[in-house]
Design an enzyme around this catalytic site. Structure first.
Site, mmCIF file in Angstrom:
data_model
loop_
_atom_site.group_PDB
_atom_site.id
_atom_site.type_symbol
_atom_site.label_atom_id
_atom_site.label_comp_id
_atom_site.label_asym_id
_atom_site.label_seq_id
_atom_site.Cartn_x
_atom_site.Cartn_y
_atom_site.Cartn_z
ATOM 1 N N HIS A 130 25.715 58.108 41.631
ATOM 2 C CA HIS A 130 25.886 59.563 41.750
ATOM 3 C C HIS A 130 24.944 60.028 42.871
ATOM 4 O O HIS A 130 23.889 59.432 43.083
ATOM 5 C CB HIS A 130 25.477 60.176 40.409
ATOM 6 C CG HIS A 130 25.726 61.631 40.257
ATOM 7 N ND1 HIS A 130 24.912 62.592 40.817
ATOM 8 C CD2 HIS A 130 26.685 62.313 39.583
ATOM 9 C CE1 HIS A 130 25.367 63.805 40.493
ATOM 10 N NE2 HIS A 130 26.443 63.660 39.744
ATOM 11 N N ASP A 207 19.465 55.267 35.876
ATOM 12 C CA ASP A 207 20.106 56.574 35.741
ATOM 13 C C ASP A 207 21.001 56.466 34.509
ATOM 14 O O ASP A 207 22.082 55.869 34.556
ATOM 15 C CB ASP A 207 20.912 56.875 37.008
ATOM 16 C CG ASP A 207 21.678 58.184 36.885
ATOM 17 O OD1 ASP A 207 21.724 58.755 35.774
ATOM 18 O OD2 ASP A 207 22.248 58.621 37.899
ATOM 19 N N GLN A 210 24.999 58.900 32.028
ATOM 20 C CA GLN A 210 26.303 58.656 31.399
ATOM 21 C C GLN A 210 26.232 57.615 30.286
ATOM 22 O O GLN A 210 27.263 57.263 29.711
ATOM 23 C CB GLN A 210 27.333 58.191 32.452
ATOM 24 C CG GLN A 210 27.603 59.207 33.545
ATOM 25 C CD GLN A 210 28.312 60.479 33.039
ATOM 26 O OE1 GLN A 210 28.807 60.535 31.911
ATOM 27 N NE2 GLN A 210 28.361 61.499 33.871
ATOM 28 N N LYS A 233 24.874 66.688 28.816
ATOM 29 C CA LYS A 233 25.953 65.701 28.729
ATOM 30 C C LYS A 233 25.977 65.031 27.358
ATOM 31 O O LYS A 233 26.716 64.090 27.124
ATOM 32 C CB LYS A 233 25.780 64.640 29.819
ATOM 33 C CG LYS A 233 25.974 65.187 31.234
ATOM 34 C CD LYS A 233 25.863 64.075 32.245
ATOM 35 C CE LYS A 233 25.666 64.567 33.655
ATOM 36 N NZ LYS A 233 26.844 65.173 34.260
ATOM 37 N N CYS A 372 30.716 63.798 42.930
ATOM 38 C CA CYS A 372 29.346 63.546 43.413
ATOM 39 C C CYS A 372 29.104 62.066 43.678
ATOM 40 O O CYS A 372 27.993 61.553 43.431
ATOM 41 C CB CYS A 372 28.289 64.070 42.446
ATOM 42 S SG CYS A 372 28.361 65.841 42.221
HETATM 43 N N1 PLP Z 1 23.636 60.707 37.312
HETATM 44 C C1 PLP Z 1 24.878 60.571 36.852
HETATM 45 C C2 PLP Z 1 25.426 59.198 36.651
HETATM 46 C C3 PLP Z 1 25.634 61.697 36.562
HETATM 47 O O1 PLP Z 1 26.892 61.559 36.108
HETATM 48 C C4 PLP Z 1 25.068 62.976 36.765
HETATM 49 C C5 PLP Z 1 25.877 64.190 36.517
HETATM 50 O O2 PLP Z 1 27.084 64.173 36.576
HETATM 51 C C6 PLP Z 1 23.766 63.056 37.225
HETATM 52 C C7 PLP Z 1 23.073 61.911 37.490
HETATM 53 C C8 PLP Z 1 23.112 64.379 37.445
HETATM 54 O O3 PLP Z 1 22.948 65.054 36.252
HETATM 55 P P1 PLP Z 1 22.465 66.591 36.257
HETATM 56 O O4 PLP Z 1 23.415 67.326 37.144
HETATM 57 O O5 PLP Z 1 22.551 66.994 34.839
HETATM 58 O O6 PLP Z 1 21.068 66.593 36.790
#
Ligand code: PLP
Length: 425
Positions: A130, A207, A210, A233, A372
């Site tokens: 992401h 990260d 998900q 999430k 993203c």
């Molecule tokens: N990392 C992953 C894999 C994500 O799917 C997301 C959000 O879609 C993020 C990071 C960023 O999360 P946030 O926008 O809640 O900071």
């Protein structure tokens, strides 16, 4: 429809806890909410916890001597404890409340990264990250001159682990990878990657945005140095997230934001940072969102993460079966056995935005675009895709409705003949 194994979790009963899932859209069509990878919905129990917090417990934390502030502080710290337990961390102060996964990753880049990385050092990411786990490292590279490298991805969206042999060297200082791809749902072998990073003396950041909402998390067993995820999430409110960090690392890192709460002492000449976790929680923290996250965790724990994981994996298998029958639809990513509850696809001849708009007419909310993850889409040779992402409250019936909506979208497009898609790219 095709047979799938018996599902041990009853989504119908749980759906009753989610008022928003009863919404009807575009006239009288029941909403099918398949955008859970972007953000999930909240059950009444979480909404009620937020109301209770404001109605009964709200004051600033760690500041007042008065009764209400003490109560608010206790609840905020209890929320930290419930996160600690949920992710299997050893110490409560290894849990830092942030505003989300993005803020958590940036915190590490700005503190540990700025402190340790120099020209010649390398950070290893993967092509399926992401943007939140790419851009902070690119910014770090701009500041320090370090190099960002990428672990490649196969055509079916799995990490090319064999490439670690070349990519991991004594120059690698950090490996930062997603536990689950937010586009393809690919579940990555995090323990193996963390161990490989440690073997060359690098740190590992996961990260987990998900993965934490959908599967049991054990940060100690995974041996990760840093883990980032977001409350919204996983049934929690927006505005709160978590950075887990190993105690010795967090202790040695300089603070990120400066302000109230993060100090031990301030004089006109300078300041001395406070202890963990306050050191990384400058200013008024996300007090009520943290209480909401704690209520979300209690709700998830009551269902059980294993049950959630196996229900979603059965639903994903079912979605693969059903969607494969849609003419011209190409599923992206690995087979269901290697993925979490995220199903992305492209439909020949129809732009992803048109697809999402047309199925929305039938009440089905899916995502369209690059989610993203532009580098991953470039790697797959596509500009955009559609994504249906599930949570435990989604049903097979809803998957059937997506399928029917996609078939209707195709009929609409065929009727329009060769009129070009409204969206380019
Ligand atoms: N990392 C992953 C894999 C994500 O799917 C997301 C959000 O879609 C993020 C990071 C960023 O999360 P946030 O926008 O809640 O900071």
């Amino acid at each position: 429809m095709a047979s799938t194994p018996a599902l041990p979790l009853d989504p119908t009963a749980l759906r009753a806890d989610f008022p928003i899932l009863a919404t009807r859209v575009h006239g009288d069509r029941p909403l099918v909410y398949f955008d859970n990878a972007a953000t999930t919905q909240r059950p009444r129990q979480v909404i009620q916890a937020l109301v209770d917090a404001y109605e009964q417990h709200y004051a600033n934390v760690h500041r007042g001597i008065h009764w209400l502030s003490e109560q608010s502080t206790d609840l905020y710290e209890e929320a930290r404890e419930s996160v600690r337990r949920f992710i299997g961390a050893r110490q409560r102060h290894e849990v830092i409340f942030t505003t989300g996964a993005t803020a958590s990753i940036n915190l590490v880049a700005r503190t540990w990264g700025d402190q340790h990385l120099r020209r010649g050092d390398e950070i290893l990411l993967s092509e399926m990250e992401h943007h939140s786990n790419i851009v902070p490292w690119q910014q770090l590279a701009e500041r320090t001159g370090c190099t960002v490298r990428f672990l490649p991805v196969t055509d079916d969206g799995q990490l090319v682990l064999a490439a670690l042999d070349q990519l991991l060297t004594e120059r690698t200082r950090l490996v930062a990878v997603t536990a689950v791809s937010n586009v393809l749902g690919t579940v990555n072998p995090i323990r193996e990657i963390v161990a490989r990073a440690h073997a060359v003396g690098a740190l590992a950041l996961v990260d987990a945005a998900q993965s934490v909402p959908h599967a049991a998390t054990h940060v100690v067993d995974d041996d990760a140095d840093f883990v980032a995820f977001s409350g919204h999430k996983m049934l929690g409110p927006s505005g709160v997230g978590v950075l887990y960090g190993r105690e010795q690392l967090l202790d040695a890192m300089p603070p990120f934001l400066g302000g109230g709460s993060m100090i031990r002492r301030v004089t006109l000449d300078g300041f001395e940072p406070g202890e963990l976790p306050a050191k990384f929680e400058a200013g008024t923290p996300p007090i009520v969102p943290a209480l909401g996250l704690s209520a979300a965790i209690a709700y998830l724990e009551q269902i059980g993460m294993e049950r959630i994981g196996s229900y979603e994996s059965a639903l994903t298998g079912y979605a693969h079966e059903v969607l494969a029958r849609v003419d011209g639809l190409r599923l992206l990513g690995p087979p269901p056995a290697h993925k979490a509850g995220i199903v992305s696809f492209v439909i020949q001849g129809i732009h992803a935005h048109d697809v999402a708009q047309l199925v929305d007419q039938d009440g089905v909310a899916i995502r369209a675009g690059h989610h993203c993850a532009m580098p991953l889409h470039k790697r797959l040779g596509i500009a955009a895709s559609n994504r249906a992402s599930f949570y435990f409250y989604n049903t097979r019936d809803e998957v059937d409705r997506l399928c029917a909506a996609l078939q209707r979208a195709q009929r609409v497009f065929r009727r329009r003949g060769d009129r070009p898609s409204a969206f380019k790219g």
